[in-house]
Design an enzyme around this catalytic site. Structure first.
Site, mmCIF file in Angstrom:
data_model
loop_
_atom_site.group_PDB
_atom_site.id
_atom_site.type_symbol
_atom_site.label_atom_id
_atom_site.label_comp_id
_atom_site.label_asym_id
_atom_site.label_seq_id
_atom_site.Cartn_x
_atom_site.Cartn_y
_atom_site.Cartn_z
ATOM 1 N N HIS A 271 0.871 -1.187 0.000
ATOM 2 C CA HIS A 271 0.000 0.000 0.000
ATOM 3 C C HIS A 271 0.903 1.230 0.000
ATOM 4 C CE1 HIS A 271 -3.516 2.364 0.608
ATOM 5 N NE2 HIS A 271 -3.890 1.990 1.819
ATOM 6 N N HIS B 266 -1.494 -2.285 -9.715
ATOM 7 C CA HIS B 266 -2.521 -1.730 -8.831
ATOM 8 C C HIS B 266 -3.717 -2.653 -8.846
ATOM 9 C CE1 HIS B 266 -5.309 1.112 -6.985
ATOM 10 N NE2 HIS B 266 -4.229 1.706 -6.525
ATOM 11 N N ASP C 186 3.063 5.811 -6.696
ATOM 12 C CA ASP C 186 4.203 5.749 -5.795
ATOM 13 C C ASP C 186 5.535 5.716 -6.521
ATOM 14 O OD1 ASP C 186 2.805 5.853 -3.452
ATOM 15 O OD2 ASP C 186 2.405 3.713 -3.428
HETATM 16 N N1 CMC Z 1 5.913 -6.934 -9.950
HETATM 17 C C1 CMC Z 1 5.851 -8.171 -10.503
HETATM 18 N N2 CMC Z 1 4.721 -8.894 -10.622
HETATM 19 C C2 CMC Z 1 3.598 -8.343 -10.124
HETATM 20 C C3 CMC Z 1 3.576 -7.074 -9.539
HETATM 21 C C4 CMC Z 1 4.794 -6.353 -9.458
HETATM 22 N N3 CMC Z 1 4.835 -5.148 -8.912
HETATM 23 N N4 CMC Z 1 2.323 -6.784 -9.147
HETATM 24 C C5 CMC Z 1 1.559 -7.836 -9.477
HETATM 25 N N5 CMC Z 1 2.322 -8.783 -10.066
HETATM 26 C C6 CMC Z 1 1.844 -10.061 -10.629
HETATM 27 C C7 CMC Z 1 1.539 -11.054 -9.524
HETATM 28 O O1 CMC Z 1 2.651 -11.880 -9.257
HETATM 29 C C8 CMC Z 1 0.388 -11.824 -10.130
HETATM 30 O O2 CMC Z 1 0.883 -12.745 -11.058
HETATM 31 P P1 CMC Z 1 0.061 -14.155 -11.322
HETATM 32 O O3 CMC Z 1 -1.281 -13.731 -11.853
HETATM 33 O O4 CMC Z 1 0.912 -14.872 -12.328
HETATM 34 O O5 CMC Z 1 -0.017 -14.831 -9.993
HETATM 35 C C9 CMC Z 1 -0.385 -10.775 -10.925
HETATM 36 O O6 CMC Z 1 0.596 -9.762 -11.253
HETATM 37 C C10 CMC Z 1 -1.524 -10.122 -10.146
HETATM 38 O O7 CMC Z 1 -1.005 -9.699 -8.895
HETATM 39 P P2 CMC Z 1 -1.842 -9.681 -7.563
HETATM 40 O O8 CMC Z 1 -0.930 -9.612 -6.383
HETATM 41 O O9 CMC Z 1 -2.848 -10.781 -7.583
HETATM 42 O O10 CMC Z 1 -2.622 -8.294 -7.746
HETATM 43 P P3 CMC Z 1 -3.261 -7.457 -6.609
HETATM 44 O O11 CMC Z 1 -4.321 -6.662 -7.241
HETATM 45 O O12 CMC Z 1 -3.649 -8.321 -5.464
HETATM 46 O O13 CMC Z 1 -2.067 -6.520 -6.096
HETATM 47 C C11 CMC Z 1 -0.587 -4.715 -5.785
HETATM 48 C C12 CMC Z 1 -1.918 -5.172 -6.391
HETATM 49 C C13 CMC Z 1 -0.506 -3.178 -5.871
HETATM 50 C C14 CMC Z 1 -0.524 -5.080 -4.285
HETATM 51 C C15 CMC Z 1 0.577 -5.383 -6.548
HETATM 52 O O14 CMC Z 1 0.539 -5.003 -7.916
HETATM 53 C C16 CMC Z 1 1.931 -5.037 -5.945
HETATM 54 O O15 CMC Z 1 2.354 -5.719 -5.005
HETATM 55 N N6 CMC Z 1 2.641 -3.984 -6.474
HETATM 56 C C17 CMC Z 1 3.887 -3.554 -5.916
HETATM 57 C C18 CMC Z 1 3.627 -2.697 -4.693
HETATM 58 C C19 CMC Z 1 3.092 -1.327 -5.044
HETATM 59 O O16 CMC Z 1 3.632 -0.628 -5.907
HETATM 60 N N7 CMC Z 1 2.049 -0.906 -4.313
HETATM 61 C C20 CMC Z 1 1.478 0.453 -4.440
HETATM 62 C C21 CMC Z 1 0.076 0.446 -4.937
HETATM 63 S S1 CMC Z 1 -0.413 2.091 -5.423
HETATM 64 C C22 CMC Z 1 -0.512 3.001 -3.966
HETATM 65 C C23 CMC Z 1 -1.693 2.677 -3.157
HETATM 66 O O17 CMC Z 1 -2.834 2.909 -3.621
HETATM 67 O O18 CMC Z 1 -1.509 2.235 -2.037
#
Ligand code: CMC
Length: 426
Positions: free
Chosen positions: A266, A307, A365
């Site tokens: 987050h 995201h 971010d």
């Molecule tokens: N790098 C590499 N792979 C990723 C990333 C990333 N940053 N984000 C998602 N993936 C992959 C993940 O491994 C998954 O792959 P698969 O479908 O093969 O299992 C797929 O993409 C979907 O990921 P998810 O974790 O199921 O998606 P989510 O919607 O639950 O997570 C997220 C969203 C923001 C937590 C995630 O993209 C992440 O961890 N990003 C990095 C941290 C980040 O930048 N967070 C700030 C968000 S914006 C500020 C805010 O609003 O807080």
């Protein structure tokens, strides 16, 4: 409400469960599943991927189209034409202020920007190397101790006063957290300065010296606050609503939101972006970093990418990127090695089939971290600044919830533990 109904049929059960379909002003209609419990079922939605947890009039997001509206106004227009305090007024009240309303709101916020001495003492009691989010969280929770007897959550005027106190004191608290870690004297708020100028003055100013804040940097800071002001039912806002639904003090509920924001998935991502760029170190290492992010077994993700809701682009990131360019050129930092690494990373990720197929774009971010680094804000303070900007969003959602009848938030579970068994006889 629409006249549509969703019908759920379950194998082995004769009754068809009928669920009303509720319309939204814009965006998907929702299926009201509250009636299904009497049939002996709960819905199951880990991560709330398909759950609308509440009804709200504050913020709308269309993740596929990259749309973010506050009270109907697009974030791109607010970022360019509004400012943070006006955006705060809009989020809290539902309409943009008249010039008189804005002047009064600004004056109230300034009037409430000084922090009680008991809070200063609490901040001073922390070890200097404590994480700033730990100190901020405690300081905001401690505001509940200062104001508990003065808060009547059922009274609109009392809630308004609490909003002034929170918004007014967040920059002061954030700057105090920074000053304490630096081992420097706290700087009192200066009511002649704008909201962002005042924050920068209290952070970087020196006791006894006149404020000396760059207009460009103050504008960039204000834009960072606007872009972080609210974001619908994200994890921290949902936490504030859930916590507040018990009827707790709003400062306590917001302290819970701050704890949630801290995590790297987050708000903590802006800090993690910079740590990642520092770890990459040189342009030669960018490709291997991208490869590591694609390798599921590595447990590593590209911070600042992806995201939960935005699957096309993050509209905040677009404005933030432009601000990033302005700030770096104002500070003459266009050739910073870290920026070159960030740009290369962004380019590779945007062209890589893994990131394209999973719709992983740079989020807010990614750029905010680079701007804050350029301004001279230490990495560990980044999430504090996110919290400062987001405080109004948390408060607006809490206020919206408690202004109408509400229930305590109490989810259920799918139990997968042991069935009932007897304690062994001795
Ligand atoms: N790098 C590499 N792979 C990723 C990333 C990333 N940053 N984000 C998602 N993936 C992959 C993940 O491994 C998954 O792959 P698969 O479908 O093969 O299992 C797929 O993409 C979907 O990921 P998810 O974790 O199921 O998606 P989510 O919607 O639950 O997570 C997220 C969203 C923001 C937590 C995630 O993209 C992440 O961890 N990003 C990095 C941290 C980040 O930048 N967070 C700030 C968000 S914006 C500020 C805010 O609003 O807080």
């Amino acid at each position: 409400m629409t006249d549509k109904k969703a019908h759920l049929t379950i194998d082995g059960i004769d009754t068809k469960i009928e669920c009303p379909v509720l319309s939204s002003t814009i965006g998907p209609a929702v299926i009201d599943v509250t009636g299904i419990t009497k049939n002996g079922f709960f819905t199951f939605d880990p991560g709330f991927m398909s759950t609308a947890s509440c009804e709200s009039k504050i913020t709308y997001i269309d993740g596929d189209e990259g749309i973010l509206l506050h009270r109907g106004y697009p974030i791109e227009q607010l970022a360019v034409s509004s400012d943070y305090l006006e955006t705060c007024y809009l989020l809290l009240n539902g309409e943009l202020p008249t010039p008189e309303q804005k002047a009064e709101f600004t004056s109230e916020i300034k009037k409430h920007s000084a922090v009680d001495s008991s809070i200063a003492n609490i901040i001073k009691s922390f070890k200097r190397d404590s994480h700033p989010m730990a100190i901020l969280c405690s300081a905001v929770a401690a505001l509940a101790a200062v104001y508990n007897d003065e808060i009547d959550i059922t009274n609109a005027d009392s809630r308004k006063l609490t909003a002034y106190r929170l918004i007014g004191q967040m920059p002061t608290l954030s700057a105090m957290v920074y000053k304490h870690r630096q081992g420097e004297e706290f700087i009192a708020p200066d009511n002649n300065l704008s909201f962002a100028e005042n924050y920068l003055h209290m952070t970087f100013g020196k006791a006894g010296q006149a404020p000396n804040v760059s207009k460009t940097i103050a504008k960039a800071m204000d834009r960072i606050f606007v872009l972080h002001a609210d974001h619908e039912q994200n994890a921290s806002t949902s936490t504030v609503r859930l916590s507040g639904s018990s009827g707790t003090n709003p400062f306590a509920a917001i302290a819970a939101g701050i704890s949630t924001l801290w995590g790297p998935a987050h708000g903590g991502a802006n800090e993690a972006v910079l740590e990642m760029l520092e770890e990459i170190g040189t342009l030669d290492n960018v490709e291997s970093c991208v490869a590591r992010a694609k390798d599921k077994t590595s447990g590593f993700r590209l911070m600042g990418f992806g995201h939960r809701v935005y699957k096309n682009f993050d509209p905040r990131a677009k404005v933030m990127k432009q601000t990033c360019d302005e700030v770096l050129s104002e500070l003459g930092l266009q050739n910073e090695p870290m920026l070159a690494i960030a740009k290369r990373l962004e380019q590779i990720a945007l062209e890589d089939p893994y990131f394209i197929s999973k719709k992983l774009y740079p989020n807010v971010d990614f750029y905010s971290g680079i701007i804050m680094k350029a301004i001279g804000i230490p990495t560990e303070m980044f999430t504090v600044i996110f919290a400062l900007g987001r405080a109004v969003g948390w408060y607006s959602h809490w206020d919206e919830m408690v202004s109408s009848p509400y229930k305590i938030g109490r989810p259920r579970q799918r139990y997968t533990g042991s069935p009932k068994r007897d304690y062994p006889k001795k």
